[in-house]
Write an enzyme that holds these catalytic residues in place. Structure first.
Site, PDB file in Angstrom:
ATOM      1  N   MET A 128     -14.616  -4.184   1.699  1.00 40.01           N
ATOM      2  CA  MET A 128     -15.468  -5.230   2.256  1.00 40.01           C
ATOM      3  C   MET A 128     -16.401  -4.677   3.339  1.00 40.01           C
ATOM      4  O   MET A 128     -17.225  -5.394   3.873  1.00 40.01           O
ATOM      5  CB  MET A 128     -14.614  -6.365   2.820  1.00 40.01           C
ATOM      6  CG  MET A 128     -13.850  -7.130   1.756  1.00 40.01           C
ATOM      7  SD  MET A 128     -14.967  -8.107   0.708  1.00 40.01           S
ATOM      8  CE  MET A 128     -13.775  -8.785  -0.465  1.00 40.01           C
ATOM      9  N   SER A 185      -6.087 -16.666  12.959  1.00 37.32           N
ATOM     10  CA  SER A 185      -4.977 -16.276  13.813  1.00 37.32           C
ATOM     11  C   SER A 185      -5.032 -17.070  15.108  1.00 37.32           C
ATOM     12  O   SER A 185      -6.082 -17.603  15.469  1.00 37.32           O
ATOM     13  CB  SER A 185      -5.125 -14.784  14.113  1.00 37.32           C
ATOM     14  OG  SER A 185      -4.381 -14.424  15.250  1.00 37.32           O
ATOM     15  N   TYR A 189     -10.864  -7.729  16.965  1.00 35.57           N
ATOM     16  CA  TYR A 189     -10.265  -8.595  15.935  1.00 35.57           C
ATOM     17  C   TYR A 189     -10.401 -10.061  16.348  1.00 35.57           C
ATOM     18  O   TYR A 189     -10.790 -10.914  15.544  1.00 35.57           O
ATOM     19  CB  TYR A 189      -8.800  -8.183  15.794  1.00 35.57           C
ATOM     20  CG  TYR A 189      -7.897  -9.096  14.994  1.00 35.57           C
ATOM     21  CD1 TYR A 189      -7.764  -8.945  13.620  1.00 35.57           C
ATOM     22  CD2 TYR A 189      -7.138 -10.088  15.628  1.00 35.57           C
ATOM     23  CE1 TYR A 189      -6.896  -9.760  12.892  1.00 35.57           C
ATOM     24  CE2 TYR A 189      -6.277 -10.907  14.907  1.00 35.57           C
ATOM     25  CZ  TYR A 189      -6.158 -10.744  13.550  1.00 35.57           C
ATOM     26  OH  TYR A 189      -5.301 -11.558  12.830  1.00 35.57           O
ATOM     27  N   ALA A 221     -12.572 -11.399  18.251  1.00 30.40           N
ATOM     28  CA  ALA A 221     -13.977 -11.811  18.128  1.00 30.40           C
ATOM     29  C   ALA A 221     -14.275 -12.265  16.701  1.00 30.40           C
ATOM     30  O   ALA A 221     -14.929 -13.289  16.486  1.00 30.40           O
ATOM     31  CB  ALA A 221     -14.883 -10.649  18.528  1.00 30.40           C
ATOM     32  N   LYS A 274     -12.189 -13.440  14.504  1.00 23.01           N
ATOM     33  CA  LYS A 274     -11.454 -14.659  14.165  1.00 23.01           C
ATOM     34  C   LYS A 274     -12.093 -15.885  14.833  1.00 23.01           C
ATOM     35  O   LYS A 274     -12.167 -16.957  14.219  1.00 23.01           O
ATOM     36  CB  LYS A 274      -9.982 -14.526  14.554  1.00 23.01           C
ATOM     37  CG  LYS A 274      -9.213 -13.470  13.743  1.00 23.01           C
ATOM     38  CD  LYS A 274      -9.225 -13.745  12.241  1.00 23.01           C
ATOM     39  CE  LYS A 274      -8.166 -12.954  11.480  1.00 23.01           C
ATOM     40  NZ  LYS A 274      -8.289 -13.114  10.016  1.00 23.01           N
ATOM     41  N   THR A 327       4.684  -9.172   8.234  1.00 23.64           N
ATOM     42  CA  THR A 327       4.148  -8.235   7.238  1.00 23.64           C
ATOM     43  C   THR A 327       4.351  -6.810   7.756  1.00 23.64           C
ATOM     44  O   THR A 327       4.389  -6.573   8.960  1.00 23.64           O
ATOM     45  CB  THR A 327       2.646  -8.479   6.971  1.00 23.64           C
ATOM     46  OG1 THR A 327       1.908  -8.207   8.173  1.00 23.64           O
ATOM     47  CG2 THR A 327       2.386  -9.917   6.562  1.00 23.64           C
ATOM     48  N   GLU A 328       4.450  -5.889   6.816  1.00 25.88           N
ATOM     49  CA  GLU A 328       4.722  -4.493   7.173  1.00 25.88           C
ATOM     50  C   GLU A 328       3.723  -3.965   8.201  1.00 25.88           C
ATOM     51  O   GLU A 328       4.101  -3.359   9.206  1.00 25.88           O
ATOM     52  CB  GLU A 328       4.626  -3.647   5.898  1.00 25.88           C
ATOM     53  CG  GLU A 328       5.641  -2.541   5.796  1.00 25.88           C
ATOM     54  CD  GLU A 328       5.556  -1.878   4.429  1.00 25.88           C
ATOM     55  OE1 GLU A 328       5.055  -0.743   4.381  1.00 25.88           O
ATOM     56  OE2 GLU A 328       5.956  -2.505   3.428  1.00 25.88           O
TER      57      GLU A 328
HETATM   58  N1  LIG Z   1       0.712 -10.554  10.115  1.00 29.09           N
HETATM   59  C1  LIG Z   1       0.434 -11.212  11.219  1.00 29.09           C
HETATM   60  O1  LIG Z   1       1.181 -11.162  12.199  1.00 29.09           O
HETATM   61  C2  LIG Z   1      -0.798 -12.071  11.283  1.00 29.09           C
HETATM   62  C3  LIG Z   1      -0.974 -12.870  12.427  1.00 29.09           C
HETATM   63  C4  LIG Z   1      -2.102 -13.683  12.509  1.00 29.09           C
HETATM   64  C5  LIG Z   1      -3.027 -13.680  11.465  1.00 29.09           C
HETATM   65  N2  LIG Z   1      -2.830 -12.888  10.381  1.00 29.09           N
HETATM   66  C6  LIG Z   1      -3.852 -12.892   9.344  1.00 29.09           C
HETATM   67  O2  LIG Z   1      -3.270 -12.965   8.055  1.00 29.09           O
HETATM   68  C7  LIG Z   1      -4.088 -12.273   7.115  1.00 29.09           C
HETATM   69  C8  LIG Z   1      -3.248 -11.274   6.342  1.00 29.09           C
HETATM   70  O3  LIG Z   1      -2.603 -10.423   7.271  1.00 29.09           O
HETATM   71  P1  LIG Z   1      -1.452  -9.397   6.811  1.00 29.09           P
HETATM   72  O4  LIG Z   1      -0.567  -9.185   7.982  1.00 29.09           O
HETATM   73  O5  LIG Z   1      -0.898  -9.838   5.511  1.00 29.09           O
HETATM   74  O6  LIG Z   1      -2.340  -8.069   6.620  1.00 29.09           O
HETATM   75  P2  LIG Z   1      -2.029  -6.729   5.790  1.00 29.09           P
HETATM   76  O7  LIG Z   1      -0.673  -6.722   5.224  1.00 29.09           O
HETATM   77  O8  LIG Z   1      -2.454  -5.611   6.666  1.00 29.09           O
HETATM   78  O9  LIG Z   1      -3.049  -6.869   4.573  1.00 29.09           O
HETATM   79  C9  LIG Z   1      -4.409  -6.712   4.757  1.00 29.09           C
HETATM   80  C10 LIG Z   1      -5.073  -6.712   3.399  1.00 29.09           C
HETATM   81  O10 LIG Z   1      -6.479  -6.485   3.561  1.00 29.09           O
HETATM   82  C11 LIG Z   1      -6.864  -5.365   2.765  1.00 29.09           C
HETATM   83  N3  LIG Z   1      -7.933  -4.628   3.424  1.00 29.09           N
HETATM   84  C12 LIG Z   1      -7.868  -3.855   4.544  1.00 29.09           C
HETATM   85  N4  LIG Z   1      -9.047  -3.305   4.806  1.00 29.09           N
HETATM   86  C13 LIG Z   1      -9.908  -3.716   3.833  1.00 29.09           C
HETATM   87  C14 LIG Z   1     -11.277  -3.458   3.545  1.00 29.09           C
HETATM   88  N5  LIG Z   1     -12.012  -2.642   4.305  1.00 29.09           N
HETATM   89  N6  LIG Z   1     -11.821  -4.060   2.455  1.00 29.09           N
HETATM   90  C15 LIG Z   1     -11.096  -4.872   1.662  1.00 29.09           C
HETATM   91  N7  LIG Z   1      -9.796  -5.150   1.881  1.00 29.09           N
HETATM   92  C16 LIG Z   1      -9.208  -4.573   2.960  1.00 29.09           C
HETATM   93  C17 LIG Z   1      -5.586  -4.530   2.611  1.00 29.09           C
HETATM   94  O11 LIG Z   1      -5.559  -3.775   1.448  1.00 29.09           O
HETATM   95  P3  LIG Z   1      -6.166  -2.285   1.308  1.00 29.09           P
HETATM   96  O12 LIG Z   1      -5.677  -1.484   2.448  1.00 29.09           O
HETATM   97  O13 LIG Z   1      -5.638  -1.859  -0.027  1.00 29.09           O
HETATM   98  O14 LIG Z   1      -7.638  -2.465   1.287  1.00 29.09           O
HETATM   99  C18 LIG Z   1      -4.531  -5.622   2.489  1.00 29.09           C
HETATM  100  O15 LIG Z   1      -4.455  -6.094   1.176  1.00 29.09           O
HETATM  101  C19 LIG Z   1      -5.225 -11.636   7.934  1.00 29.09           C
HETATM  102  O16 LIG Z   1      -6.374 -12.441   7.885  1.00 29.09           O
HETATM  103  C20 LIG Z   1      -4.652 -11.608   9.333  1.00 29.09           C
HETATM  104  O17 LIG Z   1      -5.662 -11.627  10.329  1.00 29.09           O
HETATM  105  C21 LIG Z   1      -1.744 -12.076  10.270  1.00 29.09           C
END
Ligand SMILES: NC(=O)c1ccc[n+]([C@@H]2O[C@H](COP(=O)([O-])OP(=O)(O)OC[C@H]3O[C@@H](n4cnc5c(N)ncnc54)[C@H](OP(=O)(O)O)[C@@H]3O)[C@@H](O)[C@H]2O)c1
Ligand SMILES: *[C@@H]1O[C@H](CO)[C@@H](O)[C@H](O)[C@H]1NC(C)=O
Length: 293
Positions: A93, A170, A183, A185, A187, A220-221
């Site tokens: 992206m 978030s 980050y 900013a 969101k 998440t990991e």
């Molecule tokens: N986990 C938390 O604690 C938490 C808290 C608040 C909000 N959120 C929100 O929840 C959502 C998912 O979070 P998550 O923890 O599941 O994240 P995650 O496990 O790190 O997954 C991020 C995803 O985005 C993809 N990605 C990363 N860089 C990219 C790029 N340049 N282009 C396209 N795709 C890309 C990654 O795949 P690739 O590396 O294969 O591209 C992966 O599939 C996010 O919007 C995050 O802000 C999470």
């Protein structure tokens, strides 16, 4: 996060959450059967879990992220779980043309779209802001501008299906949280853009719902690896989180707070006692561990 937030405030929050955000309609998995859904960031974490839930609900899936090998595995698993169909398109992206290519792929395969789940985020350095403006610019492209591009180009199809846009954000997109300024900013920007767009949709009689999902700490990991040494909270389960996001989208809710009790109370505190909220947020971080890394 202190006794107050742990016991008293969640209770109040749960009551408020129930009052303000309880969905009038009931969810049933059949609502997703045969629906055509794009999930971004579907190679890991919450996005991957959303793909599995949608597969069990027999939706058609188009998954995207950068890592092809992971996407292949997720697609295979989705087919095993019962997806009506599942395929992927890999790319970054950060490439300004990629968001359009993903939407085109949906148009070419399905000739339409019912739900657009915008979920991907770039990895970033969890620490004090280091003054790197270029990093903020790149994060804006990946976490914000690509969301705008995808929503814009998918809109004609979503209008036709009276579909749903789901934006994953978030708590850091609602209130000040340290060590993630770039980050945060992106969101906050999502909230501004999509809340404005929602107003225009109503005025313009565009029947496409926009759901902003405000998440707390999820297990998440990547998140656990990045912040578990610094944060004192226990993360909420990604599987349940993923299901709540899908439900809120198909039920056309304006916002989802997950986990709801804690987060709704934080939003309430933000308006009545912002300094108190700030200090409570700060007290949930162990800064010493951050500096040692
Ligand atoms: N986990 C938390 O604690 C938490 C808290 C608040 C909000 N959120 C929100 O929840 C959502 C998912 O979070 P998550 O923890 O599941 O994240 P995650 O496990 O790190 O997954 C991020 C995803 O985005 C993809 N990605 C990363 N860089 C990219 C790029 N340049 N282009 C396209 N795709 C890309 C990654 O795949 P690739 O590396 O294969 O591209 C992966 O599939 C996010 O919007 C995050 O802000 C999470
Ligand atoms: C908007 O679309 C939904 C889903 O198709 C439908 O249930 C609802 O009645 C529509 N609302 C209006 C005002 O047309």
């Amino acid at each position: 996060m202190g006794l107050l937030l742990k016991i008293l405030i969640p209770l109040l929050g749960a009551a408020l959450a129930f009052h303000f955000y309880s969905a009038p309609k009931n969810f049933s998995p059949e609502m997703l059967r045969g629906k055509r859904v794009i999930v971004t960031g579907a190679s890991s974490g919450i996005g991957e879990q959303m793909a599995y839930h949608l597969a069990r609900m027999e939706a058609h899936l188009l998954l995207t992220a950068r890592t092809e090998a992971k996407l292949q595995k997720v697609v295979e698993r989705c087919l095993e779980l019962g997806a009506a169909s599942a395929h992927y398109i890999s790319g970054s992206m950060e490439d300004t043309t990629f968001p359009y290519r993903v939407v085109e792929e949906a148009e070419n395969t399905w000739g339409g779209l019912d739900m657009l789940i915008l979920n991907h985020v770039s990895y970033f350095d969890f620490n004090f802001f280091n003054g790197n403006v270029e990093q903020v610019r790149i994060l804006m492209q990946i976490n914000f501008l690509s969301y705008v591009a995808m929503a814009t180009s998918a809109l004609p199809m979503l209008k036709e299906s009276e579909g749903n846009i789901v934006v994953v954000s978030s708590m850091a997109g609602k209130t000040g949280v340290p060590f993630i300024a770039p980050y945060a900013a992106t969101k906050f920007a999502l909230d501004g853009f999509f809340s404005s767009l929602r107003q225009e949709f109503v005025m313009d009689k565009v029947n496409v719902s926009i759901t902003l999902c405000v998440l707390g700490y999820i297990n998440t990991e990547n998140a656990v690896q990045a912040i578990s040494h610094v944060i004192r909270d226990t993360p909420a389960p990604k599987e349940e989180c993923a299901l709540e996001i899908i439900k809120s989208g198909v039920l056309r809710q304006r916002e989802l707070y997950y986990p709801s009790g804690l987060l709704s109370s934080m939003v309430l505190l933000r308006s009545i006692a912002p300094e108190f909220l700030d200090s409570t947020v700060r007290s949930s971080y162990n800064v010493e561990n951050l500096r040692r890394r």
